[in-house]
Design a protein around this motif. Structure first.
Motif, PDB file in Angstrom:
ATOM      1  N   LEU A 144      81.710  62.323  63.793  1.00  0.00           N
ATOM      2  CA  LEU A 144      82.837  62.360  63.154  1.00  0.00           C
ATOM      3  C   LEU A 144      82.056  62.606  61.603  1.00  0.00           C
ATOM      4  O   LEU A 144      80.848  62.140  61.449  1.00  0.00           O
ATOM      5  CB  LEU A 144      83.535  60.828  62.977  1.00  0.00           C
ATOM      6  CG  LEU A 144      84.237  60.501  64.241  1.00  0.00           C
ATOM      7  CD1 LEU A 144      84.851  59.032  63.985  1.00  0.00           C
ATOM      8  CD2 LEU A 144      85.480  61.595  64.124  1.00  0.00           C
ATOM      9  N   PRO A 145      82.782  62.840  60.617  1.00  0.00           N
ATOM     10  CA  PRO A 145      82.115  63.252  59.375  1.00  0.00           C
ATOM     11  C   PRO A 145      81.442  61.711  58.713  1.00  0.00           C
ATOM     12  O   PRO A 145      81.908  60.784  58.890  1.00  0.00           O
ATOM     13  CB  PRO A 145      83.127  63.852  58.444  1.00  0.00           C
ATOM     14  CG  PRO A 145      84.236  63.317  58.968  1.00  0.00           C
ATOM     15  CD  PRO A 145      84.017  63.131  60.551  1.00  0.00           C
ATOM     16  N   GLY A 146      80.541  61.995  57.857  1.00  0.00           N
ATOM     17  CA  GLY A 146      80.014  60.751  57.024  1.00  0.00           C
ATOM     18  C   GLY A 146      78.678  60.249  57.897  1.00  0.00           C
ATOM     19  O   GLY A 146      78.099  59.390  57.406  1.00  0.00           O
ATOM     20  N   THR A 147      78.491  60.775  59.223  1.00  0.00           N
ATOM     21  CA  THR A 147      77.254  59.921  59.784  1.00  0.00           C
ATOM     22  C   THR A 147      76.266  60.920  60.014  1.00  0.00           C
ATOM     23  O   THR A 147      76.488  62.408  59.871  1.00  0.00           O
ATOM     24  CB  THR A 147      77.829  59.549  61.230  1.00  0.00           C
ATOM     25  OG1 THR A 147      78.153  60.777  61.970  1.00  0.00           O
ATOM     26  CG2 THR A 147      78.917  58.737  61.203  1.00  0.00           C
ATOM     27  N   ASN A 148      75.166  60.556  60.389  1.00  0.00           N
ATOM     28  CA  ASN A 148      73.827  61.182  60.537  1.00  0.00           C
ATOM     29  C   ASN A 148      73.281  60.969  61.773  1.00  0.00           C
ATOM     30  O   ASN A 148      73.277  59.837  62.337  1.00  0.00           O
ATOM     31  CB  ASN A 148      72.900  60.839  59.196  1.00  0.00           C
ATOM     32  CG  ASN A 148      72.766  61.975  58.208  1.00  0.00           C
ATOM     33  OD1 ASN A 148      72.919  61.566  57.170  1.00  0.00           O
ATOM     34  ND2 ASN A 148      72.376  63.229  58.676  1.00  0.00           N
ATOM     35  N   PHE A 157      73.860  55.569  61.306  1.00  0.00           N
ATOM     36  CA  PHE A 157      73.515  55.943  59.887  1.00  0.00           C
ATOM     37  C   PHE A 157      74.789  56.485  59.205  1.00  0.00           C
ATOM     38  O   PHE A 157      75.298  57.439  59.447  1.00  0.00           O
ATOM     39  CB  PHE A 157      72.399  56.754  59.693  1.00  0.00           C
ATOM     40  CG  PHE A 157      71.295  56.231  60.149  1.00  0.00           C
ATOM     41  CD1 PHE A 157      70.121  55.809  59.462  1.00  0.00           C
ATOM     42  CD2 PHE A 157      70.951  55.893  61.668  1.00  0.00           C
ATOM     43  CE1 PHE A 157      69.052  54.957  59.672  1.00  0.00           C
ATOM     44  CE2 PHE A 157      69.756  55.507  62.310  1.00  0.00           C
ATOM     45  CZ  PHE A 157      68.879  55.071  61.388  1.00  0.00           C
ATOM     46  N   VAL A 158      75.205  55.911  58.122  1.00  0.00           N
ATOM     47  CA  VAL A 158      76.577  56.336  57.491  1.00  0.00           C
ATOM     48  C   VAL A 158      76.180  56.514  55.958  1.00  0.00           C
ATOM     49  O   VAL A 158      75.735  55.837  55.327  1.00  0.00           O
ATOM     50  CB  VAL A 158      77.600  55.167  57.432  1.00  0.00           C
ATOM     51  CG1 VAL A 158      78.630  55.842  56.835  1.00  0.00           C
ATOM     52  CG2 VAL A 158      77.896  55.108  58.906  1.00  0.00           C
ATOM     53  N   ARG A 159      76.470  57.811  55.546  1.00  0.00           N
ATOM     54  CA  ARG A 159      76.629  58.313  54.115  1.00  0.00           C
ATOM     55  C   ARG A 159      75.276  57.893  53.480  1.00  0.00           C
ATOM     56  O   ARG A 159      75.299  57.145  52.275  1.00  0.00           O
ATOM     57  CB  ARG A 159      77.947  57.727  53.393  1.00  0.00           C
ATOM     58  CG  ARG A 159      78.685  58.700  53.847  1.00  0.00           C
ATOM     59  CD  ARG A 159      80.212  58.010  52.962  1.00  0.00           C
ATOM     60  NE  ARG A 159      81.399  59.031  53.672  1.00  0.00           N
ATOM     61  CZ  ARG A 159      82.576  58.771  53.106  1.00  0.00           C
ATOM     62  NH1 ARG A 159      82.973  57.869  52.518  1.00  0.00           N
ATOM     63  NH2 ARG A 159      83.597  59.655  53.655  1.00  0.00           N
ATOM     64  N   GLU A 165      72.805  48.828  57.487  1.00  0.00           N
ATOM     65  CA  GLU A 165      73.854  48.651  56.292  1.00  0.00           C
ATOM     66  C   GLU A 165      75.183  48.652  57.018  1.00  0.00           C
ATOM     67  O   GLU A 165      76.364  48.724  56.268  1.00  0.00           O
ATOM     68  CB  GLU A 165      73.744  49.669  55.109  1.00  0.00           C
ATOM     69  CG  GLU A 165      72.569  49.525  54.541  1.00  0.00           C
ATOM     70  CD  GLU A 165      72.190  50.771  53.636  1.00  0.00           C
ATOM     71  OE1 GLU A 165      73.059  51.533  53.225  1.00  0.00           O
ATOM     72  OE2 GLU A 165      71.169  50.929  53.030  1.00  0.00           O
ATOM     73  N   THR A 166      75.452  48.910  58.231  1.00  0.00           N
ATOM     74  CA  THR A 166      76.597  49.084  58.803  1.00  0.00           C
ATOM     75  C   THR A 166      76.847  47.613  59.757  1.00  0.00           C
ATOM     76  O   THR A 166      75.955  47.528  60.535  1.00  0.00           O
ATOM     77  CB  THR A 166      76.807  50.081  59.903  1.00  0.00           C
ATOM     78  OG1 THR A 166      76.847  51.434  58.931  1.00  0.00           O
ATOM     79  CG2 THR A 166      78.151  50.269  60.636  1.00  0.00           C
ATOM     80  N   PHE A 592      65.705  60.015  57.147  1.00  0.00           N
ATOM     81  CA  PHE A 592      66.888  60.057  58.188  1.00  0.00           C
ATOM     82  C   PHE A 592      68.172  60.890  57.743  1.00  0.00           C
ATOM     83  O   PHE A 592      68.948  60.806  58.612  1.00  0.00           O
ATOM     84  CB  PHE A 592      67.179  58.819  58.560  1.00  0.00           C
ATOM     85  CG  PHE A 592      67.800  57.712  57.273  1.00  0.00           C
ATOM     86  CD1 PHE A 592      68.994  58.025  56.917  1.00  0.00           C
ATOM     87  CD2 PHE A 592      66.883  57.072  56.593  1.00  0.00           C
ATOM     88  CE1 PHE A 592      69.526  57.179  55.600  1.00  0.00           C
ATOM     89  CE2 PHE A 592      67.352  56.103  55.459  1.00  0.00           C
ATOM     90  CZ  PHE A 592      68.647  56.295  55.151  1.00  0.00           C
ATOM     91  N   VAL A 593      67.985  61.473  56.616  1.00  0.00           N
ATOM     92  CA  VAL A 593      68.973  62.076  56.226  1.00  0.00           C
ATOM     93  C   VAL A 593      68.882  63.796  56.424  1.00  0.00           C
ATOM     94  O   VAL A 593      68.030  64.227  55.851  1.00  0.00           O
ATOM     95  CB  VAL A 593      69.506  61.930  54.847  1.00  0.00           C
ATOM     96  CG1 VAL A 593      70.578  62.775  53.976  1.00  0.00           C
ATOM     97  CG2 VAL A 593      69.857  60.358  54.605  1.00  0.00           C
ATOM     98  N   ALA A 594      70.167  64.438  56.832  1.00  0.00           N
ATOM     99  CA  ALA A 594      70.217  65.896  56.742  1.00  0.00           C
ATOM    100  C   ALA A 594      71.301  66.135  55.763  1.00  0.00           C
ATOM    101  O   ALA A 594      72.454  65.615  55.784  1.00  0.00           O
ATOM    102  CB  ALA A 594      70.557  66.363  58.133  1.00  0.00           C
TER     103      ALA A 594
END
Length: 719
Positions: A144-148, A157-159, A165-166, A592-594
């Motif tokens: 789904l969008p918003g996840t890494n 991992f979200v946004r 943090e979740t 952890f972010v793309a």
């Protein structure tokens, strides 16, 4: 005879003379006529229907104070106090009913699934039939969008937010330990199987004031209210065994399942990129008991798992491999009640308890920790009218964490903390019309460990611009206690809550099996934890001077109608985020972010083969890493990640399924990042080692057999 006739004429004249004429016109708020509205006097048979001009007229013999009822489908029923002899040529305005299926729904930041969701992005079946998910709810959500997709970790991992943090909630009650235990660069899984859950609400931000202690998002898992029948499910898999049973009675039901996982046979057959001394094995189980009272439902949910593995991992800083032996025991108990009372009152209350114990042998050192946690919540909801609904309540979190570290040949070092958080929340849902709605909330909390009070406002609204499309906006302030790996060293209570503010703008179109969502957001982080050592440890100097931001665009498209027997969805996310936290020397994008993430999921039912096949392709651009051979911090970028996964469910009979799946079908050599040596070599440069998946592919074969009363139910929805 003539006298009797005259008396009859006289009585008829009196009756006719005493009747009153009721007349008027029924309109909507735009002054357009409403034909076919039903108009009558309460408690009588006197009434009429409005014509094509909205007009009506009828006579009545009723006198005194009366109540005129005016109703029409998709409009709120109007009740008017009146005197029959003075109600002529009146204008009656009806308001649109805000509870109709085509009414506006606040969607900013929310991705719902389940039969009860007003707007479902996913169906319950999708959570576990997505290729590559391997029955893991978290892996399915990563499409789904918003996840890494952070493959070496496995958590959500979200946004631009860290995994912790979740927060996860079961039936509205928090789960303190939602993931299995693991070690460095070895991915974990969510603890919960999809077997007992009927729906999921995944909020990527801007969520309700009812939920706290989460900077980025909340994941709400809802257990089934009522199973449809008695049944038994059995699973025989290349990685283990599973069994489940449901019993249903007149007012109650019980569902249980148990799984035994042992990777030893699989690892013996399929080469791995890690050195297992004792492959992962676990025993787990879940149960839900439900009892239906006259005005409510009580649920008791319990889950346990015990797991163990022993692995020797390469470490570029040591000549010998580092041996890690981990044993984890986890127990979670959740009781909840949801019911109605009084005049339009609803109560939701629950209590949870969680226990997690870890015994870790790290080379010659020993670590032992345990966490006890509890959560109590009481929520009341009052429908003041069809247009205004008020919710308010309180919850109480308790955490007791203790850790003993015994270095080789040294004495025991003890760290830990105790914390309690009490919070109160209130939220109002206001439906101005069928097209416009808002939700306004406030959360206030007190943190005993941090000796801190916090006030967090929340606001969201939605406006329907057409029959099938709408805009929504959400804003909220959020706080969270720093990670246990930091505050366990908080002897002097120097920490403060970490903070984030969310701003979300959403557009959604939903019509005839097709859904499109576009969402843009901005998150402002403050009070993030920083420290001055390579890793957080007992002698680190901590502060809350960290900051950051995340902004981006999420797109989602789903189509289940255009092509016969095919359902597919595509999601794309772009994110721009930077943080100055932990031991960072400057504000940079975390590892952890793309920046770009794209997922394509396809499911195809082949009638002649009695099969459902699926493909999932996950792509993400390179992730940052720090190269000590360069002067600029976090200047490196890995190559792009790509993984194509496939699954095939074949119905041997209606209730027997043969299932096969393979992740990373093409065997793409993905790299998550790099580990560098602490010291340079003879040439003055730092050597490095790739962080890669534990195996290039993962194969899974299973046989699933259901025995049920109707002899039709199967486990396709649970695969």
């Amino acid at each position: 005879m003539k006298t009797i006739f005259n008396i009859a004429i006289l009585l008829l004249s009196i009756a006719t003379f005493s009747q009153a004429t009721i007349s008027g016109k029924v309109l909507d708020k735009k002054n357009l006529p409403i034909p076919g509205a039903n108009i009558f006097i309460e408690g009588t048979y006197d009434g009429a229907s409005s014509d094509e001009k909205g007009e009506f007229s009828f006579t009545t013999s009723a006198t005194g104070n009366q109540v005129l009822v005016v109703s029409f489908l998709s409009y709120e029923t109007s009740k008017i106090n009146f005197q029959p002899n003075s109600f002529q040529n009146q204008i009656i305005i009806l308001k649109e009913n805000v509870n109709t299926l085509d009414a506006v729904v606040i969607t900013a930041g929310n991705l719902d699934s389940g039969d009860k969701a007003r707007v479902s992005v996913l169906k319950p079946l999708d959570i576990v039939t997505t290729a590559g998910s391997a029955g893991n709810i978290i892996a399915a959500l990563q499409t789904l969008p918003g996840t890494n997709n952070v493959g070496e970790d496995g958590r959500l991992f979200v946004r631009g937010g860290e995994a912790d943090e979740t927060q996860t909630f079961v039936d509205g009650i928090r789960v303190a330990q939602p993931y299995g235990a693991t070690t460095n660069n070895l991915p974990t899984r969510g603890r919960f199987s999809p077997f007992l859950f009927s729906g999921i609400s995944f909020s990527t931000g801007g969520y309700s004031a009812e939920y706290g202690e989460a900077l980025s998002s909340v994941l709400l898992l809802n257990t089934e209210d009522e199973p449809d029948q008695n049944k038994t499910n059995m699973a025989f898999m290349t990685v283990g065994l599973g069994i489940g049973n449901t019993q249903k009675w007149k007012k109650s039901s019980l569902s249980v399942n148990a799984n035994y996982i042992n990777l030893a046979p699989y690892i013996a057959a399929i080469k791995q990129n890690v050195d297992w001394n004792k492959p992962f094995q676990s025993l787990s189980g879940e149960s839900v008991y439900r009892y239906h009272f006259v005005n409510g439902t009580f649920k008791l949910y319990a889950a346990f798992d015990t797991s163990e593995f022993d692995i020797s991992q390469e470490n570029i800083n040591y000549a010998e491999k580092v041996r890690v032996n981990l044993n984890n025991n986890n127990f979670y108990l959740n009781s909840s009640y949801k019911g109605k009372f009084g005049a339009n009152w609803q109560v939701v209350t629950g209590l949870s308890y969680g226990l997690s114990q870890n015994k870790i042998k790290l080379a010659l050192d020993n670590v032992k920790n345990d966490e006890n946690s509890a959560h109590f919540k009481l929520k009341l909801r009052k429908s003041i009218s069809e247009r205004v609904k008020l919710s308010f309540g309180a919850d109480y979190f308790i955490t007791d964490f203790n850790e003993d570290f015994t270095p080789n040949g040294g004495s025991i070092l003890n760290d830990g903390y105790k914390n309690s958080i009490v919070a109160a929340f209130s939220e109002a849902e206001i439906f101005f019309s069928k097209k416009l709605a808002a939700k306004v909330g406030l959360r206030a909390s007190n943190n005993s460990l941090l000796n801190e009070n916090a006030i967090s406002p929340r606001f969201s609204m939605a406006y329907k611009i057409a029959k099938n499309s709408q805009f929504a906006f959400a804003y909220g302030d959020f706080t969270q206690t720093p990670n246990a790996q930091y505050i366990k060293f908080s002897k002097d209570n120097l920490f403060e809550s970490e903070k984030a503010s969310h701003y979300i703008l959403n557009f959604q179109y939903n019509n005839n099996g097709k859904t499109f969502r576009a969402e843009t957001y901005y998150k402002d982080y403050s009070n993030l934890v920083k420290y001055d050592t390579p890793t957080a440890q007992y002698n680190s100097i901590f502060n809350n001077n960290g900051s950051g931001y995340a902004k981006g665009l999420d797109l989602f498209w789903r189509d289940g109608k255009s092509i016969k027997n095919i359902e597919y969805w595509a999601s794309y996310s772009y994110i721009d985020t930077k943080r100055d936290y932990k031991n960072f020397s400057s504000s940079v994008t975390p590892s952890f972010v793309a920046d770009h993430t794209l997922s394509l999921v396809t499911k195809y039912w082949i009638e002649d083969w009695k099969s459902q096949i699926g493909f999932t392709n996950s792509f993400s651009s390179g992730r940052p890493y720090n190269n000590p051979n360069e002067t600029q911090f976090m200047n490196g970028k890995t190559k792009s990640y790509n993984s194509l996964s496939f699954n095939w469910a074949y119905l041997l009979t209606t209730q027997k399924i043969l299932y096969f799946s393979v992740s990373n079908l093409l065997g793409t050599k993905n790299v998550y990042g790099y580990d560098y040596k602490n010291t340079p070599n003879s040439l003055g440069s730092f050597d490095r080692k790739e962080i890669t998946p534990t195996a290039d592919r993962f194969f899974f074969v299973g046989f699933f057999w259901t025995i049920s009363q109707n002899k039709k139910d199967n486990q396709l929805k649970d695969l």
